[in-house]
Write an enzyme that holds these catalytic residues in place. Structure first.
Site, PDB file in Angstrom:
ATOM      1  N   LYS A  80      13.845   0.023  -6.006  1.00 29.76           N
ATOM      2  CA  LYS A  80      14.281   1.409  -6.159  1.00 29.76           C
ATOM      3  C   LYS A  80      14.713   1.952  -4.798  1.00 29.76           C
ATOM      4  CE  LYS A  80      11.509   4.528  -4.728  1.00 29.76           C
ATOM      5  NZ  LYS A  80      10.781   5.735  -4.589  1.00 29.76           N
ATOM      6  N   HIS A 105       8.929   7.031 -11.227  1.00 27.38           N
ATOM      7  CA  HIS A 105       7.529   6.726 -11.558  1.00 27.38           C
ATOM      8  C   HIS A 105       6.970   7.635 -12.655  1.00 27.38           C
ATOM      9  CE1 HIS A 105       8.061   4.439  -8.019  1.00 27.38           C
ATOM     10  NE2 HIS A 105       7.728   5.358  -7.143  1.00 27.38           N
ATOM     11  N   GLU A 137       0.011  13.516  -3.391  1.00 33.22           N
ATOM     12  CA  GLU A 137      -0.133  12.642  -2.221  1.00 33.22           C
ATOM     13  C   GLU A 137      -0.616  13.488  -1.057  1.00 33.22           C
ATOM     14  OE1 GLU A 137       2.634   9.108  -1.946  1.00 33.22           O
ATOM     15  OE2 GLU A 137       4.007  10.742  -2.373  1.00 33.22           O
ATOM     16  N   LYS A 184       1.065  -1.205 -11.881  1.00 31.69           N
ATOM     17  CA  LYS A 184      -0.312  -0.711 -11.767  1.00 31.69           C
ATOM     18  C   LYS A 184      -1.058  -0.954 -13.074  1.00 31.69           C
ATOM     19  CE  LYS A 184       0.971   2.988  -8.532  1.00 31.69           C
ATOM     20  NZ  LYS A 184       0.343   2.657  -7.275  1.00 31.69           N
ATOM     21  N   LYS A 222       4.070  15.952  -1.706  1.00 28.25           N
ATOM     22  CA  LYS A 222       3.541  15.348  -0.483  1.00 28.25           C
ATOM     23  C   LYS A 222       2.653  16.372   0.202  1.00 28.25           C
ATOM     24  CE  LYS A 222       6.305  11.559   0.011  1.00 28.25           C
ATOM     25  NZ  LYS A 222       5.741  10.223  -0.153  1.00 28.25           N
ATOM     26  N   HIS A 271       7.473   0.170  -9.046  1.00 31.58           N
ATOM     27  CA  HIS A 271       6.158  -0.419  -8.750  1.00 31.58           C
ATOM     28  C   HIS A 271       5.020   0.244  -9.529  1.00 31.58           C
ATOM     29  CE1 HIS A 271       5.544   2.852  -5.798  1.00 31.58           C
ATOM     30  NE2 HIS A 271       4.266   2.540  -5.867  1.00 31.58           N
ATOM     31  N   ASP A 292      12.388  10.779  -5.589  1.00 29.40           N
ATOM     32  CA  ASP A 292      11.451   9.801  -5.032  1.00 29.40           C
ATOM     33  C   ASP A 292      10.308   9.464  -5.994  1.00 29.40           C
ATOM     34  OD1 ASP A 292      10.595   8.233  -2.735  1.00 29.40           O
ATOM     35  OD2 ASP A 292       8.940   9.656  -2.531  1.00 29.40           O
TER      36      ASP A 292
HETATM   37  C1  BG6 Z   1       7.258   5.329  -3.476  1.00 29.73           C
HETATM   38  C2  BG6 Z   1       7.805   6.540  -2.784  1.00 29.73           C
HETATM   39  O1  BG6 Z   1       8.121   4.916  -4.500  1.00 29.73           O
HETATM   40  O2  BG6 Z   1       6.010   5.625  -4.048  1.00 29.73           O
HETATM   41  C3  BG6 Z   1       6.838   7.043  -1.736  1.00 29.73           C
HETATM   42  O3  BG6 Z   1       9.043   6.235  -2.176  1.00 29.73           O
HETATM   43  C4  BG6 Z   1       5.481   7.270  -2.351  1.00 29.73           C
HETATM   44  O4  BG6 Z   1       7.304   8.246  -1.144  1.00 29.73           O
HETATM   45  C5  BG6 Z   1       5.033   6.031  -3.106  1.00 29.73           C
HETATM   46  O5  BG6 Z   1       4.569   7.573  -1.307  1.00 29.73           O
HETATM   47  C6  BG6 Z   1       3.750   6.301  -3.860  1.00 29.73           C
HETATM   48  O6  BG6 Z   1       3.276   5.107  -4.371  1.00 29.73           O
HETATM   49  P1  BG6 Z   1       1.732   4.930  -4.700  1.00 29.73           P
HETATM   50  O7  BG6 Z   1       1.660   3.570  -5.303  1.00 29.73           O
HETATM   51  O8  BG6 Z   1       1.005   5.071  -3.381  1.00 29.73           O
HETATM   52  O9  BG6 Z   1       1.377   6.024  -5.626  1.00 29.73           O
END
Ligand code: BG6
Length: 648
Positions: free
Chosen positions: A160, A252, A228, A194, A353, A190, A247
């Site tokens: 991505k 996601h 986050e 999970k 964030k 990704h 993002d």
């Molecule tokens: C990524 C984003 O796809 O996912 C990041 O680009 C983000 O900005 C991250 O921090 C979060 O992934 P996870 O697995 O830590 O929730």
């Protein structure tokens, strides 16, 4: 999806990684491949060829990875024997992606390894590169004859972000499909690697007790939160072109939304599952300009403080970020799903964030039971039942419901049942990429996005991108780093008579002196009772004369207490509480409270306050004692005029 218990190694193949000197390769990809090797899930006929611009040799690549895998693996102890075999399978070809000779060299190395290891011509190309070069690499591979190589399969994993907006995603799909068939393209997200995300499907479709309730008849609304605590972590340049909508939300969060809300697939075959996901995304109502202004909130963090008190920079102060940036680092959106199952059930999503904590949670809030039976009992109110998916970092599922408080009266209290992954399973030591790469090696595309899914997700996001690119947010920054996010995100739900369910734990309560060291049963009941709210600098939380409906605990921020004469009696900060006197005396507020900074508070409603007082006399005693002192203070302050701020 494969039967992992059977330990069937992936197909023999050569894995070519474009962008092999980058962050993704060393942090996630290589450690995940090493984990697959540890679990016996890589074929003995397997090799990796890294390609990137850095002028490394194969030996240097091996040395670097040998150091870095130890840093990023989640498996302890490190398996030296597995690594010794694995590292010998690493190869490196330096080269630029627009350099035909580099691809010719790559062809020689891949061809040689294929013969040596008898991989049968299977090659997996992993584009761990910025999306701007996906097309260029595909075209170079095509020109070098890779896409047409005789025997064996050829697959490509694409990282991505897949596109920057709907038009660029469509263009990228068109370009990729020039060189690859749809069944050769594995678009990665990704989150689908999970365990807790994959479990959404397992949970829904293997438990007969929930699926019958999974619709508009029983569910009031759904909340998705991906919080986050980190900022942009040195990726300011990238983030400036992205923002949280691209993002996190478009990819996601929409993936999780699809799993949670789609219809049951006819099987777990890749296309059966992806058909249902695509249908669900298609059913999400595309918002008009007016609806966006009403149903979507964006935010950007300003300077603030972390939980340890350390100063945190604002987004505009981060490296490679414009000092006048209008990029959103937070968004909260209310979506509607226009299908038979979900009509009228709002779905609220928020992500940001630099929030107060890291936590991904999904809350399914059920409709309230009728309170007819309880009207004339001590059970003053009926709350919603909630099913909460704790996705990360806590992993588990929690069900919140009522139970009768032991005793002669019919009193109710919120209680919970909780399944934690750590209690039931060996804690997952996976990064998430393992399952994705492995599935690609065996040709299972269930966990990957199809053209229509990617475009469907962009179709929902596009009007927001359009709207937000025209209207400049004059209020940015509008939340402090380390806080709960912008006030308007809370207003979005309050307007509908709802609140975000903020998942707090005992550590948070321990920071409030009134709760510190208190009985775990008391703390547990508070965890399910307190509701979050946010006030901005200058907001009145309540005014003298208002009727007293709630008590407040300050999680972070500062407020001033203003007596009836308009003078400031006291200031209160993190860990303090206010609003109790009105509840105790059942009289209107005898002072006003105004926020001196962004102030995040936990709210205890009148009905819950009463319950807590009755059930926990020790709490009642301390609250009453403090309330009496304050009452005297406010009374005294209103009788004797004080200049400026009075000492507490
Ligand atoms: C990524 C984003 O796809 O996912 C990041 O680009 C983000 O900005 C991250 O921090 C979060 O992934 P996870 O697995 O830590 O929730």
């Amino acid at each position: 999806m494969p039967d992992v218990d059977a330990i069937i190694p992936g197909d023999p193949c050569i894995l070519v990684i474009f962008g092999a000197s980058g962050d993704l390769t060393r942090r996630l990809l290589l450690p995940a491949l090493y984990h697959l090797a540890c679990d016996g899930l890589l074929s003995s006929k397997f090799a990796i060829v890294g390609m990137a611009m850095d002028a490394w040799t194969t030996d240097e690549f091996r040395e670097r990875m040998t150091v870095q895998v130890r840093q990023f693996t989640t498996r302890v102890p490190f398996n030296e024997a597995v690594w010794a075999d694995f590292v010998g399978r690493l190869h490196y070809v330096p080269g630029k992606f627009n350099e035909p000779e580099a691809f010719a060299r790559l062809g020689t190395v891949v061809g040689g390894l294929d013969v040596e290891l008898a991989c049968g011509g299977n090659v997996l190309f992993y584009m761990a590169t910025p999306p701007s070069v996906f097309g260029m690499v595909s075209s170079a591979l095509h020109a070098a004859g890779f896409t047409k190589l005789g025997a064996g399969w050829k697959r490509v994993i694409v990282e991505k972000p897949f596109g920057h907006d709907l038009a660029s995603a469509m263009e990228l799909n068109r370009e990729m499909l020039k060189y690859w068939r749809e069944d050769q393209i594995f678009r990665i997200d990704h989150y689908l690697g999970k365990e807790t995300v994959q479990n959404l499907m397992a949970f829904r479709f293997s438990n007969g007790m929930f699926e019958p309730l999974w619709n508009r008849n029983y569910i009031d609304h759904i909340q998705f939160t991906v919080g986050e605590s980190v900022g942009v972590e040195g990726r300011g340049g990238y983030y400036e072109t992205s923002g949280v909508l691209r993002d996190m939300i478009q990819n996601h969060m929409f993936q999780m939304l699809a799993y949670l809300c789609m219809e049951p697939p006819v099987s777990f075959a890749a296309d059966a599952v992806r058909n249902e996901k695509a249908k669900l995304l298609d059913a999400v109502r595309i918002m008009s300009r007016e609806e966006i202004d009403e149903n979507a909130v964006r935010g950007q963090y300003g300077p603030g403080r972390g939980p340890d008190g350390a100063t945190l920079p604002g987004y505009r102060q981060e490296a490679s970020v414009s000092p006048t940036s209008s990029t959103e680092t937070f968004a909260a959106i209310k979506l509607n799903i226009d299908n038979w199952r979900w009509e009228g059930v709002p779905v609220y999503l928020r992500s940001g964030k630099r929030l107060w904590k890291r936590g991904t949670e999904i809350v399914v809030q059920f409709k309230r039971a009728p309170d007819v039976l309880f009207r004339n009992t001590a059970a003053s109110s009926i709350d919603h039942n909630r099913l909460i998916f704790h996705m990360q970092p806590d992993q588990g599922i929690e069900l919140r419901f009522h139970a009768k408080v032991p005793g002669t009266a019919m009193r109710l209290q919120n209680v919970n049942m909780r399944f934690a992954y750590g209690d039931a399973f060996q804690a997952s030591r996976a990064i998430g990429y393992e399952v994705l790469v492995y599935n690609c090696m065996i040709g299972d595309a269930t966990l990957f996005s199809r053209t229509d899914l990617v475009e469907g997700a962009w179709r929902i996001a596009q009007p927001l991108l359009d709207r937000w690119s025209t209207a400049t947010p004059s209020e940015f920054p509008n939340y402090e780093a380390g806080s709960w996010g912008p006030k308007r995100a809370f207003d979005l739900l309050e307007r509908d008579g709802r609140r975000w369910v903020e998942i707090i734990n005992r550590d948070v309560l321990e920071k409030v002196p009134l709760f510190a060291g208190s009985d775990p049963a008391f703390q547990n009941s508070l965890l399910m009772t307190l509701e979050p709210d946010v006030y901005e600098l200058g907001d009145y939380i309540f005014r003298e004369g208002d009727s007293a409906e709630e008590m407040f605990f300050i999680a972070r921020g500062e407020v001033e207490v203003i007596g009836p004469d308009g003078k400031v009696v006291k200031t209160l900060g993190g860990g303090d509480f206010f609003g109790e006197t009105g509840l105790l005396t059942s009289r209107p507020r005898n002072a006003s409270i105004r926020a001196l900074a962004q102030t995040d508070v936990f709210v205890l409603k009148r009905s819950d306050f009463k319950k807590v007082l009755t059930q926990h006399p020790e709490f009642a005693d301390s609250v009453e004692r403090i309330a009496k002192e304050r009452y005297k203070l406010i009374l005294a302050a209103s009788l004797v005029p004080v200049a400026g701020k009075a000492a507490p």
